[in-house]
Design a protein around this motif. Sequence first.
Motif, PDB file in Angstrom:
ATOM      1  N   ALA A  86       0.838  -1.199   0.000  1.00 29.84           N
ATOM      2  CA  ALA A  86       0.000   0.000   0.000  1.00 29.84           C
ATOM      3  C   ALA A  86       0.875   1.251   0.000  1.00 29.84           C
ATOM      4  O   ALA A  86       0.638   2.203  -0.765  1.00 29.84           O
ATOM      5  N   ARG A  87       1.886   1.273   0.848  1.00 30.15           N
ATOM      6  CA  ARG A  87       2.797   2.417   0.902  1.00 30.15           C
ATOM      7  C   ARG A  87       3.516   2.611  -0.436  1.00 30.15           C
ATOM      8  O   ARG A  87       3.687   3.740  -0.913  1.00 30.15           O
ATOM      9  N   GLU A  88       3.931   1.497  -1.035  1.00 27.85           N
ATOM     10  CA  GLU A  88       4.650   1.577  -2.314  1.00 27.85           C
ATOM     11  C   GLU A  88       3.738   2.116  -3.416  1.00 27.85           C
ATOM     12  O   GLU A  88       4.141   2.996  -4.190  1.00 27.85           O
ATOM     13  N   VAL A  97      -5.341   1.232  -5.971  1.00 25.77           N
ATOM     14  CA  VAL A  97      -4.419   0.735  -4.949  1.00 25.77           C
ATOM     15  C   VAL A  97      -5.102  -0.335  -4.106  1.00 25.77           C
ATOM     16  O   VAL A  97      -4.517  -1.387  -3.807  1.00 25.77           O
ATOM     17  N   ALA A  98      -6.362  -0.064  -3.721  1.00 26.43           N
ATOM     18  CA  ALA A  98      -7.122  -1.041  -2.925  1.00 26.43           C
ATOM     19  C   ALA A  98      -7.220  -2.375  -3.659  1.00 26.43           C
ATOM     20  O   ALA A  98      -7.025  -3.448  -3.068  1.00 26.43           O
ATOM     21  N   PHE A 151     -10.268  -1.001   2.579  1.00 27.40           N
ATOM     22  CA  PHE A 151      -8.886  -0.545   2.495  1.00 27.40           C
ATOM     23  C   PHE A 151      -8.663   0.670   3.399  1.00 27.40           C
ATOM     24  O   PHE A 151      -7.664   0.745   4.123  1.00 27.40           O
ATOM     25  N   TYR A 152      -9.613   1.618   3.403  1.00 24.59           N
ATOM     26  CA  TYR A 152      -9.482   2.804   4.239  1.00 24.59           C
ATOM     27  C   TYR A 152      -9.393   2.428   5.716  1.00 24.59           C
ATOM     28  O   TYR A 152      -8.564   2.960   6.458  1.00 24.59           O
ATOM     29  N   ARG A 153     -10.249   1.502   6.150  1.00 25.77           N
ATOM     30  CA  ARG A 153     -10.241   1.085   7.552  1.00 25.77           C
ATOM     31  C   ARG A 153      -8.913   0.436   7.925  1.00 25.77           C
ATOM     32  O   ARG A 153      -8.339   0.717   8.983  1.00 25.77           O
ATOM     33  N   GLY A 202      -2.629   5.346  11.003  1.00 28.75           N
ATOM     34  CA  GLY A 202      -3.322   6.362  11.787  1.00 28.75           C
ATOM     35  C   GLY A 202      -3.799   7.533  10.955  1.00 28.75           C
ATOM     36  O   GLY A 202      -4.022   8.639  11.474  1.00 28.75           O
ATOM     37  N   ASP A 203      -3.967   7.321   9.663  1.00 29.80           N
ATOM     38  CA  ASP A 203      -4.378   8.385   8.751  1.00 29.80           C
ATOM     39  C   ASP A 203      -5.053   7.763   7.531  1.00 29.80           C
ATOM     40  O   ASP A 203      -4.969   6.545   7.306  1.00 29.80           O
ATOM     41  N   THR A 204      -5.706   8.582   6.721  1.00 26.96           N
ATOM     42  CA  THR A 204      -6.335   8.075   5.506  1.00 26.96           C
ATOM     43  C   THR A 204      -5.280   7.916   4.411  1.00 26.96           C
ATOM     44  O   THR A 204      -4.241   8.598   4.442  1.00 26.96           O
ATOM     45  N   PRO A 205      -5.534   7.054   3.436  1.00 27.07           N
ATOM     46  CA  PRO A 205      -4.582   6.906   2.319  1.00 27.07           C
ATOM     47  C   PRO A 205      -4.329   8.225   1.593  1.00 27.07           C
ATOM     48  O   PRO A 205      -3.192   8.527   1.215  1.00 27.07           O
ATOM     49  N   SER A 206      -5.392   9.040   1.419  1.00 27.73           N
ATOM     50  CA  SER A 206      -5.247  10.314   0.700  1.00 27.73           C
ATOM     51  C   SER A 206      -4.336  11.272   1.444  1.00 27.73           C
ATOM     52  O   SER A 206      -3.435  11.892   0.846  1.00 27.73           O
ATOM     53  N   ASN A 207      -4.559  11.405   2.760  1.00 31.38           N
ATOM     54  CA  ASN A 207      -3.718  12.311   3.555  1.00 31.38           C
ATOM     55  C   ASN A 207      -2.266  11.828   3.584  1.00 31.38           C
ATOM     56  O   ASN A 207      -1.329  12.619   3.473  1.00 31.38           O
ATOM     57  N   TRP A 208      -2.088  10.515   3.756  1.00 33.14           N
ATOM     58  CA  TRP A 208      -0.738   9.944   3.805  1.00 33.14           C
ATOM     59  C   TRP A 208      -0.012  10.225   2.493  1.00 33.14           C
ATOM     60  O   TRP A 208       1.153  10.618   2.483  1.00 33.14           O
TER      61      TRP A 208
END
Length: 334
Positions: A285-287, A299-300, A311-313, A320-326
């Motif tokens: 996910a990070r990649e 991505v999900a 995926f968001y959960r 500790g954050d949403t994928p968009s914010n990260w």
Amino acid sequence: MTSHSRVKIPAGFWIGLKQLGIAAQDVVRKARLPLTIITEPDVTSAQYLAIWQAYSDLIDDNAKGIIKLTTGFETAHYPPSILATYHARDYRDALKRMARYKQLCPPESLRIIEEGEHCTIELDWLDLDQPVPPLLVGITLAFLLELGRRGTGQPLTARSVEFSHVIGDVQLLEAYFGCRIRLGANCNRLTLYRGDLDRPFVSYNAELLEILTPVLDQSLNEQKRSHSTTDMVKWITKRNLTGGRPDIQAVASELGMSDRTLQRRLSEEGTNFKHLLTQVRHEQAREYLADPSLDIKEVAFLIGYEDQNSFYRAFRLWEGDTPSNWRNEHLAIN
């Protein structure tokens, strides 16, 4: 795979470059590596990629470099693992052997999917610390078709070819593969006509295979034993994440053991399958989020979630954050 993992370079590679008018010394200097690399039986994965990038830099166009080396590499210089594919019974047997024996020469791995009238071969890379030169991707896929052409003695064509990056003169590659080339795909893949897989190889040599196969299989088994079960499970899980959730039975089957044995071995290494699946999803996910060309929904899917909310959960639990914010924070930093 870390940058310290070892990759075998067959002696025929340097000979093949020489036939194209490219001196091994020039490639090594361009890669900023010691000249002693030329006589080394294997190199680190970082050095391996640097060598391919240097070859790419010395060629006018990646497409030309792909075709020249693929078609110009003489069969006599194939290493044993490739000879075992060239002398296979038919194209299908050759591709299966290629996928199997690729494990002896990382960092590439092949996934073969036969479905309907087509056969798709997806190219994946083990955990590398740096990007793979597009030219290396192109040569790997081109050689799979070249293998079929040389083995069958027929001018086979592909149904489609997909690359994730720009690859040079697309028209030149389309002429070689005999099909349209798609760029910007989420995976590097070659799709063949399934009927071609039944074509017998004129180069079939049963006696040679009887000699090569046991030796290669023994080397493969020794290599597998040298890797931890945890590493192998993570690698297999990563390859099979897209669009689904790999289960322990499927992974155990690919490793040639029962799911109970796999559970026991993972327990001995202080982990379990559920934890490794979560770890792989988190890492992937990070990649993927670091690539702005992929949207969140894609991505999900790529890490095995059927819906975006799940995926968001999961991602909130990891980071500790949403994928968009990260993504926004990390893209701003880089």
